[in-house]
Design an enzyme around this catalytic site. Structure first.
Site, PDB file in Angstrom:
ATOM      1  N   LYS A  54      84.886  47.281  58.516  1.00 37.96           N
ATOM      2  CA  LYS A  54      83.896  47.244  59.599  1.00 37.96           C
ATOM      3  C   LYS A  54      82.483  47.458  59.047  1.00 37.96           C
ATOM      4  CE  LYS A  54      82.923  51.031  62.274  1.00 37.96           C
ATOM      5  NZ  LYS A  54      81.469  51.227  62.331  1.00 37.96           N
ATOM      6  N   ARG A  78      74.570  51.115  67.820  1.00 38.80           N
ATOM      7  CA  ARG A  78      73.447  51.592  67.048  1.00 38.80           C
ATOM      8  C   ARG A  78      73.254  50.818  65.748  1.00 38.80           C
ATOM      9  NH1 ARG A  78      71.928  54.120  63.019  1.00 38.80           N
ATOM     10  NH2 ARG A  78      70.100  55.445  63.081  1.00 38.80           N
ATOM     11  N   ARG A 100      70.888  60.513  64.393  1.00 38.84           N
ATOM     12  CA  ARG A 100      70.776  59.205  63.750  1.00 38.84           C
ATOM     13  C   ARG A 100      69.361  58.622  63.792  1.00 38.84           C
ATOM     14  NH1 ARG A 100      76.596  56.392  64.106  1.00 38.84           N
ATOM     15  NH2 ARG A 100      76.038  55.990  61.968  1.00 38.84           N
ATOM     16  N   PRO A 101      68.410  59.312  63.163  1.00 37.65           N
ATOM     17  CA  PRO A 101      67.038  58.788  63.115  1.00 37.65           C
ATOM     18  C   PRO A 101      66.954  57.537  62.240  1.00 37.65           C
ATOM     19  CG  PRO A 101      67.254  60.723  61.711  1.00 37.65           C
ATOM     20  CD  PRO A 101      68.586  60.544  62.401  1.00 37.65           C
ATOM     21  N   ILE A 102      65.836  56.801  62.338  1.00 40.84           N
ATOM     22  CA  ILE A 102      65.675  55.596  61.507  1.00 40.84           C
ATOM     23  C   ILE A 102      64.367  55.654  60.708  1.00 40.84           C
ATOM     24  CG2 ILE A 102      67.128  54.020  62.852  1.00 40.84           C
ATOM     25  CD1 ILE A 102      64.434  52.990  64.085  1.00 40.84           C
ATOM     26  N   ASP A 103      63.861  56.876  60.500  1.00 37.64           N
ATOM     27  CA  ASP A 103      62.595  57.021  59.782  1.00 37.64           C
ATOM     28  C   ASP A 103      62.641  56.393  58.384  1.00 37.64           C
ATOM     29  OD1 ASP A 103      64.477  59.216  59.511  1.00 37.64           O
ATOM     30  OD2 ASP A 103      63.033  60.147  58.173  1.00 37.64           O
ATOM     31  N   LEU A 104      63.787  56.497  57.701  1.00 37.59           N
ATOM     32  CA  LEU A 104      63.876  55.954  56.335  1.00 37.59           C
ATOM     33  C   LEU A 104      63.854  54.423  56.357  1.00 37.59           C
ATOM     34  CD1 LEU A 104      66.603  58.399  54.985  1.00 37.59           C
ATOM     35  CD2 LEU A 104      64.156  58.458  54.486  1.00 37.59           C
ATOM     36  N   ASP A 129      83.239  59.802  57.359  1.00 37.53           N
ATOM     37  CA  ASP A 129      84.059  59.054  58.316  1.00 37.53           C
ATOM     38  C   ASP A 129      85.542  59.427  58.257  1.00 37.53           C
ATOM     39  OD1 ASP A 129      81.880  57.749  59.266  1.00 37.53           O
ATOM     40  OD2 ASP A 129      82.272  55.845  58.279  1.00 37.53           O
ATOM     41  N   ILE A 162      76.792  65.471  56.632  1.00 34.30           N
ATOM     42  CA  ILE A 162      76.070  64.213  56.915  1.00 34.30           C
ATOM     43  C   ILE A 162      75.595  64.133  58.370  1.00 34.30           C
ATOM     44  CG2 ILE A 162      76.143  61.673  56.732  1.00 34.30           C
ATOM     45  CD1 ILE A 162      76.562  62.961  54.023  1.00 34.30           C
TER      46      ILE A 162
END
Ligand code: UD1
Length: 419
Positions: A22, A92, A121-125, A306, A328
């Site tokens: 996946k 997401r 789950r930020p997306i700053d990177l 996971d 994580i």
């Protein structure tokens, strides 16, 4: 709404072929947006998340066709460059389209993905990497709007080896002027799988799978390609954990044991006899598993977050104490309350869960609240005495292809009931 009804206590034994990954197929499908021509993607698992990704591709103006486990994608000349908020909220990982759309169209607008039940789950990177490549980014009314007159290669250091950020930067930089280096890049095998497809399409990427990736921008448009998605190491380890917890003897075929070393090592530590040969892994469970002592989730090649919950389900029946520390994601112990309802002895202290192994679990009505936590409940139900009913199957279906068929084929007693 469906539910899974499982009668526990039967060892999971037999042979099972591992599904396609996946977490590899999602970025690979996003990469097909970049092709001038048709991409043919084999070994694409039939999953809810993959169907959603097909829908995103269709909305972006691609023609998408599926035959069995092969997906054919062909972008049209007029590619749309936005993904609506609803689709972004549902999945997401659609954020992975951002880099691909910018590469193709020079602009992109996608709904903010927001948090999800396992954590913020930020997306700053992702955004920091895109800005370094010359992308102008504004956020407005729940949308991220990106424009790039010209993408230019850059040296990008990730503060954390984020899988999604690494993939997004790779996708965004394939046409950039000059070279892009990603240092402290994620080393997950799914990154190397994506790079291999992109290289077949004409990109020039080296170092994928290591902490330093180099992308040499190309001028020529990428072409279509045919590609077979790597096997799913998390689904493979889930079935091994189920065999271990039920006292089974399972042979997995079509696997990549070299991608699974951390997980196989833990299974051996728990007393399972694990043999890997080429693409096969055979696990024979001991009479009773041993506790794990301490296990910390880490970026690859460490122990994957996971698979933390499926292994916790197995450890709840092991002899002795196991300690799991989740480093994580913030909220990845949602399965614990349900396991406790089945008779497990687990206490959560901050980011750690202390599991005192018990001799038996009892079947119960339990609720899956997220994908991998749901798989943990399936394992617990297979190992428990009596019958369990698991609702929230829509989460499990996001990542496991025909889970009830796979389990039944190995002797497990499971059926799906639609209400
Ligand atoms: C991917 C996997 C997911 C897996 C995760 C970690 C896919 C589709 N999903 O998710 O199954 O659990 O890797 O192996 O491949 N972070 C930031 N800022 C960012 C990005 C991430 O702080 O911009 C943090 C996250 O909050 C999290 C950590 O980094 O704490 C790991 O996230 P990341 O590696 O990005 O995971 P995903 O790519 O979302």
């Amino acid at each position: 709404m469906d539910k899974l009804v499982i009668k526990g206590g039967v060892p999971l034994s037999g042979e099972l072929r591992v599904q396609g990954a996946k977490n590899a197929v999602l970025p690979i499908l996003a990469a097909t947006v970049l092709a001038d021509g048709e991409c043919v993607i084999h070994n694409a698992p039939r999953l809810r998340d993959v169907n959603k990704t097909d829908l995103v591709l269709t909305r972006l103006g691609c023609s998408v066709k599926r035959e069995g486990n092969t997906i054919f994608v062909e972008p049209t000349a007029e590619c749309a460059c936005s993904i609506c908020e609803e689709l972004m909220r549902e999945m997401r990982s659609s954020i992975i389209f951002l880099g691909a759309i910018i590469s193709r169209c020079g602009r992109a607008s996608v709904g903010m993905p927001g948090g999800c039940s396992i954590g913020l789950r930020p997306i700053d990177l992702h955004l920091k990497g895109l800005r370094a490549l010359g992308v102008d980014i504004t956020e407005e009314r729940g949308y991220i709007n990106c424009t790039a007159k010209r993408l230019r290669g850059a040296d990008i250091h990730l503060d954390f080896p984020s899988v999604g950020a690494t993939e997004n930067i790779m996708l965004a930089s394939v046409y950039a002027d000059g070279e892009t280096y990603i240092s402290n890049a994620a080393r997950e095998p799914e990154i190397a799988d994506l790079a291999e497809l992109l290289n077949r399409m004409g990109a020039r990427i080296s170092g994928a799978g290591t902490g330093l990736i180099k992308i040499e921008g190309v001028k020529k448009r990428l072409c279509g390609a045919e590609y077979t998605v790597m096997p799913d190491r998390i689904a493979a380890a889930t079935y091994l954990a189920a065999a271990a917890a039920t006292g089974g003897d399972l042979l997995l075929t079509g696997a990549r044991p070299d991608h699974m070393e951390a997980m196989l090592h833990v299974l051996r530590d728990m007393g399972a006899d694990v043999c890997a040969h080429g693409g096969s892994i055979r696990l024979k469970a001991p009479k009773r598993l041993r506790g794990i002592h301490t296990l910390r989730t880490m970026p690859y090649p460490g122990f994957p977050t996971d698979i933390q919950s499926p292994f916790m389900a197995a450890a709840s029946l092991a002899e002795g104490t196991s300690v799991f520390t989740e480093t994580i994601f913030e909220n990845r112990f949602q399965h614990v309350d349900e396991l406790v309802r089945m008779g497990a002895d687990i206490k959560v202290v901050g980011r750690s869960a202390v599991v005192q192994g018990v001799k038996r679990l009892s079947g119960a009505r339990i609720v899956a609240r997220e994908l991998r936590g749901g798989a943990a409940l399936v394992i617990a139900a297979l190992a428990a005495e009596g019958e369990s009913e698991i609702t929230g199957t829509e989460y499990i279906d996001r990542g496991y292809e025909e889970i009830e068929r796979c389990i039944s084929e190995c002797g497990g007693i499971i059926k799906r009931v639609s209400e």
